[in-house]
Design an enzyme around this catalytic site. Sequence first.
Site, PDB file in Angstrom:
ATOM      1  N   SER A 181      40.898  36.776  32.282  1.00  0.00           N
ATOM      2  CA  SER A 181      42.117  36.598  32.449  1.00  0.00           C
ATOM      3  C   SER A 181      42.804  35.706  31.060  1.00  0.00           C
ATOM      4  O   SER A 181      44.198  35.733  30.833  1.00  0.00           O
ATOM      5  CB  SER A 181      42.739  35.963  33.663  1.00  0.00           C
ATOM      6  OG  SER A 181      41.749  34.785  33.876  1.00  0.00           O
ATOM      7  N   HIS A 209      43.476  41.970  36.450  1.00  0.00           N
ATOM      8  CA  HIS A 209      44.462  42.204  35.299  1.00  0.00           C
ATOM      9  C   HIS A 209      44.239  43.653  34.966  1.00  0.00           C
ATOM     10  O   HIS A 209      44.970  44.155  34.199  1.00  0.00           O
ATOM     11  CB  HIS A 209      44.209  41.356  34.222  1.00  0.00           C
ATOM     12  CG  HIS A 209      44.421  39.726  34.513  1.00  0.00           C
ATOM     13  ND1 HIS A 209      45.622  39.500  34.342  1.00  0.00           N
ATOM     14  CD2 HIS A 209      43.834  38.727  35.019  1.00  0.00           C
ATOM     15  CE1 HIS A 209      46.043  38.176  34.365  1.00  0.00           C
ATOM     16  NE2 HIS A 209      44.789  37.606  34.906  1.00  0.00           N
ATOM     17  N   LYS A 240      50.196  41.151  39.967  1.00  0.00           N
ATOM     18  CA  LYS A 240      50.137  41.165  38.628  1.00  0.00           C
ATOM     19  C   LYS A 240      50.659  42.638  38.203  1.00  0.00           C
ATOM     20  O   LYS A 240      52.094  42.866  38.552  1.00  0.00           O
ATOM     21  CB  LYS A 240      48.690  41.063  37.929  1.00  0.00           C
ATOM     22  CG  LYS A 240      48.317  39.602  37.804  1.00  0.00           C
ATOM     23  CD  LYS A 240      46.961  39.116  37.691  1.00  0.00           C
ATOM     24  CE  LYS A 240      46.957  37.666  37.999  1.00  0.00           C
ATOM     25  NZ  LYS A 240      45.795  36.966  38.299  1.00  0.00           N
TER      26      LYS A 240
HETATM   27  C1  LIG Z   1      45.095  35.988  39.024  1.00  0.00           C
HETATM   28  C2  LIG Z   1      43.771  36.137  39.363  1.00  0.00           C
HETATM   29  C3  LIG Z   1      43.449  35.780  40.539  1.00  0.00           C
HETATM   30  C4  LIG Z   1      44.091  35.346  41.541  1.00  0.00           C
HETATM   31  O1  LIG Z   1      44.802  36.335  42.173  1.00  0.00           O
HETATM   32  P1  LIG Z   1      46.258  35.793  42.819  1.00  0.00           P
HETATM   33  O2  LIG Z   1      46.710  36.942  43.680  1.00  0.00           O
HETATM   34  O3  LIG Z   1      47.192  35.306  41.966  1.00  0.00           O
HETATM   35  O4  LIG Z   1      45.767  34.521  43.944  1.00  0.00           O
HETATM   36  C5  LIG Z   1      41.862  36.096  40.775  1.00  0.00           C
HETATM   37  N1  LIG Z   1      41.224  36.632  40.018  1.00  0.00           N
HETATM   38  C6  LIG Z   1      41.669  36.910  38.399  1.00  0.00           C
HETATM   39  C7  LIG Z   1      40.465  37.484  37.633  1.00  0.00           C
HETATM   40  C8  LIG Z   1      42.844  36.657  38.224  1.00  0.00           C
HETATM   41  O5  LIG Z   1      43.458  36.725  37.094  1.00  0.00           O
END
Ligand SMILES: *Cc1c(COP(=O)(O)O)cnc(C)c1O
Length: 395
Positions: A181, A209, A240
């Site tokens: 991320s 992502h 996302k």
């Molecule tokens: C954003 C993210 C999460 C968390 O997801 P949310 O739905 O925002 O809690 C988990 N793992 C990765 C790799 C992320 O980028």
Amino acid sequence: MDTLDQVLTQELDTLAGRDLLRRERVRSLPRGVTSRAEGQAPKIFGSNDYLGLAEHPEVVEAARRACETWGAGSTGSRLTSGTLELHHELEGRLAALKGTEAALLFGSGYLAGVGVIPALVGRGDLILSDELNHASLIDGCRLSRAEVRVYRHGDVAHAQSLLADGERFRRRLLVTDGVFSMDGDVAPLPELCGLCETTGAWLMVDDAHGTGVLGASGAGTVEHLGVAGRVVVQMGTLGKALGSEGAFIAGSRVLIDYLRNRARSFIFSTAPAPASIGAALASVEIVRREPERRERLAHLARTVRESLQKLGLAVPTGVTPIIPIVAGEAGTAMDWMRQLEAEGVWAPAIRPPTVPEGTARLRLSMTASHGEEDIALALSAFARLRPAEAGAFKR
Ligand SMILES: *Cc1c(COP(=O)(O)O)cnc(C)c1O
């Protein structure tokens, strides 16, 4: 004795002294109002809404309809009154997107990470974890009480060496982000699949992502790297590229039946609200129907990466819309962020502990709704980063 507030004030002062104090950035302009002329809002290059679906009329309308039909809240946890037909419909669509037998929704990606890992492994088991994994996976590993061994980022040989005495453990699980991320690179999944297949370790990929962004059909990093069918636990998020909120695990029917019984963050938390599920259903359909969004995003990301590299900035080559521009010290990253903001470009500075000490950076993220003029604006602002700061980290 110091009061709670006195102790916490000291802690906050320490953070501020190290340029590490966090503040929320409040967006005050309503949806759809994004141009500077309309509201003097800086152009945002820090959104995870990669395909521009959070504001898509069809997605917003689907959320509204789901809310009207099913109500504002889901009224309970999934195993009490909270499961709606809508949840099952989305789980079916997500399984189809990922090419698995079944899928299970969670309230967020964080909840999926901290719920699933402890459900699969515990005391007497071994977890191998990439050093740059997301905090939700790190916390899931800690909660599991399994022995955790951290391998150097993307280093499959290191992971293999840490598995040398793996036979001593009851179960072995390797966990990795699909797309990292904060660095925007992808995990070496073909090699990790090979390692897990030869050692009998289970592979879990958190593709928060990559889902909707990578792969010919938008299935994510697993599809992009050609390892469909070889990753036993696939995680994705709805917050996302799918422009909603929530998360899911995709895998075999047995895995999903098991998690429904054992993942505590699934069992002991209110089911996702109808509006979020309705929105995600519409988004999954758009991901399927409009591959051109992914293609445009990939094109924009490639163009911007190359242009920033030509400016002499430390930008790695890559295939994702996440573009890190490493500054080094937190203060430098903050200074760059302010300089860009003065030019109408918002790119968030990312500081420790989110990234390792000495690698503070700007994290630019591209979305399919950025226009050519937005990109021109960003590149001219980057070109004007004051040489004293930018020069220190030229390659
Ligand atoms: C954003 C993210 C999460 C968390 O997801 P949310 O739905 O925002 O809690 C988990 N793992 C990765 C790799 C992320 O980028």
